[in-house]
Design a protein around this motif. Structure first.
Motif, PDB file in Angstrom:
ATOM      1  N   TYR A  48       0.836  -1.203   0.000  1.00  0.00           N
ATOM      2  CA  TYR A  48       0.000   0.000   0.000  1.00  0.00           C
ATOM      3  C   TYR A  48       0.871   1.254   0.000  1.00  0.00           C
ATOM      4  N   PHE A  49       1.874   1.266   0.858  1.00  0.00           N
ATOM      5  CA  PHE A  49       2.724   2.454   0.949  1.00  0.00           C
ATOM      6  C   PHE A  49       3.627   2.620  -0.273  1.00  0.00           C
ATOM      7  N   ALA A  50       4.119   1.515  -0.830  1.00  0.00           N
ATOM      8  CA  ALA A  50       5.097   1.596  -1.920  1.00  0.00           C
ATOM      9  C   ALA A  50       4.457   1.632  -3.305  1.00  0.00           C
ATOM     10  N   SER A  51       3.173   1.337  -3.413  1.00  0.00           N
ATOM     11  CA  SER A  51       2.564   1.227  -4.741  1.00  0.00           C
ATOM     12  C   SER A  51       2.483   2.572  -5.462  1.00  0.00           C
ATOM     13  N   LEU A  52       2.114   3.617  -4.783  1.00  0.00           N
ATOM     14  CA  LEU A  52       1.985   4.909  -5.459  1.00  0.00           C
ATOM     15  C   LEU A  52       3.339   5.441  -5.938  1.00  0.00           C
ATOM     16  N   PRO A  53       4.401   5.376  -5.116  1.00  0.00           N
ATOM     17  CA  PRO A  53       5.713   5.761  -5.673  1.00  0.00           C
ATOM     18  C   PRO A  53       6.130   4.877  -6.849  1.00  0.00           C
ATOM     19  N   GLY A  54       5.771   3.581  -6.810  1.00  0.00           N
ATOM     20  CA  GLY A  54       6.091   2.701  -7.933  1.00  0.00           C
ATOM     21  C   GLY A  54       5.366   3.108  -9.202  1.00  0.00           C
ATOM     22  N   VAL A  55       4.087   3.430  -9.074  1.00  0.00           N
ATOM     23  CA  VAL A  55       3.315   3.886 -10.240  1.00  0.00           C
ATOM     24  C   VAL A  55       3.890   5.206 -10.754  1.00  0.00           C
ATOM     25  N   SER A  56       4.276   6.078  -9.844  1.00  0.00           N
ATOM     26  CA  SER A  56       4.850   7.363 -10.238  1.00  0.00           C
ATOM     27  C   SER A  56       6.161   7.174 -11.000  1.00  0.00           C
ATOM     28  N   LEU A  57       7.005   6.256 -10.527  1.00  0.00           N
ATOM     29  CA  LEU A  57       8.260   5.994 -11.240  1.00  0.00           C
ATOM     30  C   LEU A  57       7.997   5.377 -12.613  1.00  0.00           C
ATOM     31  N   PHE A  58       7.015   4.480 -12.689  1.00  0.00           N
ATOM     32  CA  PHE A  58       6.669   3.887 -13.976  1.00  0.00           C
ATOM     33  C   PHE A  58       6.177   4.949 -14.958  1.00  0.00           C
ATOM     34  N   CYS A  59       5.396   5.893 -14.468  1.00  0.00           N
ATOM     35  CA  CYS A  59       4.820   6.915 -15.350  1.00  0.00           C
ATOM     36  C   CYS A  59       5.883   7.849 -15.929  1.00  0.00           C
ATOM     37  N   LYS A  60       7.035   7.936 -15.278  1.00  0.00           N
ATOM     38  CA  LYS A  60       8.107   8.786 -15.817  1.00  0.00           C
ATOM     39  C   LYS A  60       8.685   8.210 -17.103  1.00  0.00           C
ATOM     40  N   THR A  61       8.451   6.918 -17.347  1.00  0.00           N
ATOM     41  CA  THR A  61       8.958   6.313 -18.582  1.00  0.00           C
ATOM     42  C   THR A  61       8.017   6.555 -19.763  1.00  0.00           C
ATOM     43  N   LEU A  62       6.830   7.028 -19.486  1.00  0.00           N
ATOM     44  CA  LEU A  62       5.835   7.262 -20.547  1.00  0.00           C
ATOM     45  C   LEU A  62       6.038   8.632 -21.188  1.00  0.00           C
ATOM     46  N   PRO A  63       5.497   8.813 -22.384  1.00  0.00           N
ATOM     47  CA  PRO A  63       5.539  10.156 -22.990  1.00  0.00           C
ATOM     48  C   PRO A  63       4.803  11.168 -22.096  1.00  0.00           C
ATOM     49  N   TYR A  64       5.245  12.398 -22.178  1.00  0.00           N
ATOM     50  CA  TYR A  64       4.743  13.441 -21.297  1.00  0.00           C
ATOM     51  C   TYR A  64       3.224  13.580 -21.353  1.00  0.00           C
ATOM     52  N   TYR A  65       2.627  13.465 -22.510  1.00  0.00           N
ATOM     53  CA  TYR A  65       1.186  13.685 -22.661  1.00  0.00           C
ATOM     54  C   TYR A  65       0.345  12.526 -22.110  1.00  0.00           C
ATOM     55  N   GLN A  66       0.954  11.379 -21.790  1.00  0.00           N
ATOM     56  CA  GLN A  66       0.215  10.246 -21.245  1.00  0.00           C
ATOM     57  C   GLN A  66       0.415  10.064 -19.738  1.00  0.00           C
ATOM     58  N   ARG A  67       1.297  10.823 -19.138  1.00  0.00           N
ATOM     59  CA  ARG A  67       1.657  10.616 -17.738  1.00  0.00           C
ATOM     60  C   ARG A  67       0.506  10.848 -16.770  1.00  0.00           C
ATOM     61  N   HIS A  68      -0.210  11.935 -16.939  1.00  0.00           N
ATOM     62  CA  HIS A  68      -1.267  12.265 -15.978  1.00  0.00           C
ATOM     63  C   HIS A  68      -2.359  11.199 -15.982  1.00  0.00           C
TER      64      HIS A  68
END
Length: 138
Positions: A48-68
């Motif tokens: 629970y605590f680590a999942s949101l930072p993990g999703v946030s790190l994963f989203c940094k690999t996506l193109p800028y317009y798909q991150r949000h």
């Protein structure tokens, strides 16, 4: 940035949580029947605590317009899965959780600690059932 500080705070709180669960397990005050529950609780809580930072790190690999959009849906999915897992641990049937088995109030009136309180009251008691959970209101 504030967002990164919040992510570090979640990781830090996750480490504090898993350390606390480990201290409870190793303190000797925990019944052996709850050891497997505490292991599951620690893993679900840490996820629970680590999942949101993990999703946030994963989203940094996506193109800028798909991150949000990816962060929005990813956070919603991992939060829902975490809450469903915690719900399963605490409210599941006796086969799913040792906590549920040990925390159930005995149905035998001779060993029920609340039986004498209910018998001494002169009013009627109301009972509500939500699935396997029963709430008595005196």
């Amino acid at each position: 940035p504030p967002g990164r500080a919040l992510m570090f705070l979640r990781v830090f709180l996750g480490l504090v949580f898993i350390t606390g669960v480990g201290m409870i397990r190793s303190s000797g005050r925990c019944p052996p029947s709850l050891m497997s529950f505490l292991t599951k609780f620690g893993l679900v809580g840490l996820s629970y605590f680590a999942s949101l930072p993990g999703v946030s790190l994963f989203c940094k690999t996506l193109p800028y317009y798909q991150r949000h959009q990816a962060l929005h849906w990813g956070a919603a999915i991992v939060q829902a899965c975490s809450l469903a897992s915690l719900t399963w641990l605490f409210i599941g049937n006796s086969d799913s959780s040792a906590y549920h088995r040990l925390s159930r109030v005995s149905k035998d009136a001779a060993t029920d600690m609340t039986a004498d309180l209910a018998a001494s009251s002169s009013g009627r008691s109301t009972s509500w059932k939500f699935g396997k959970t029963k709430i008595n209101i005196d």
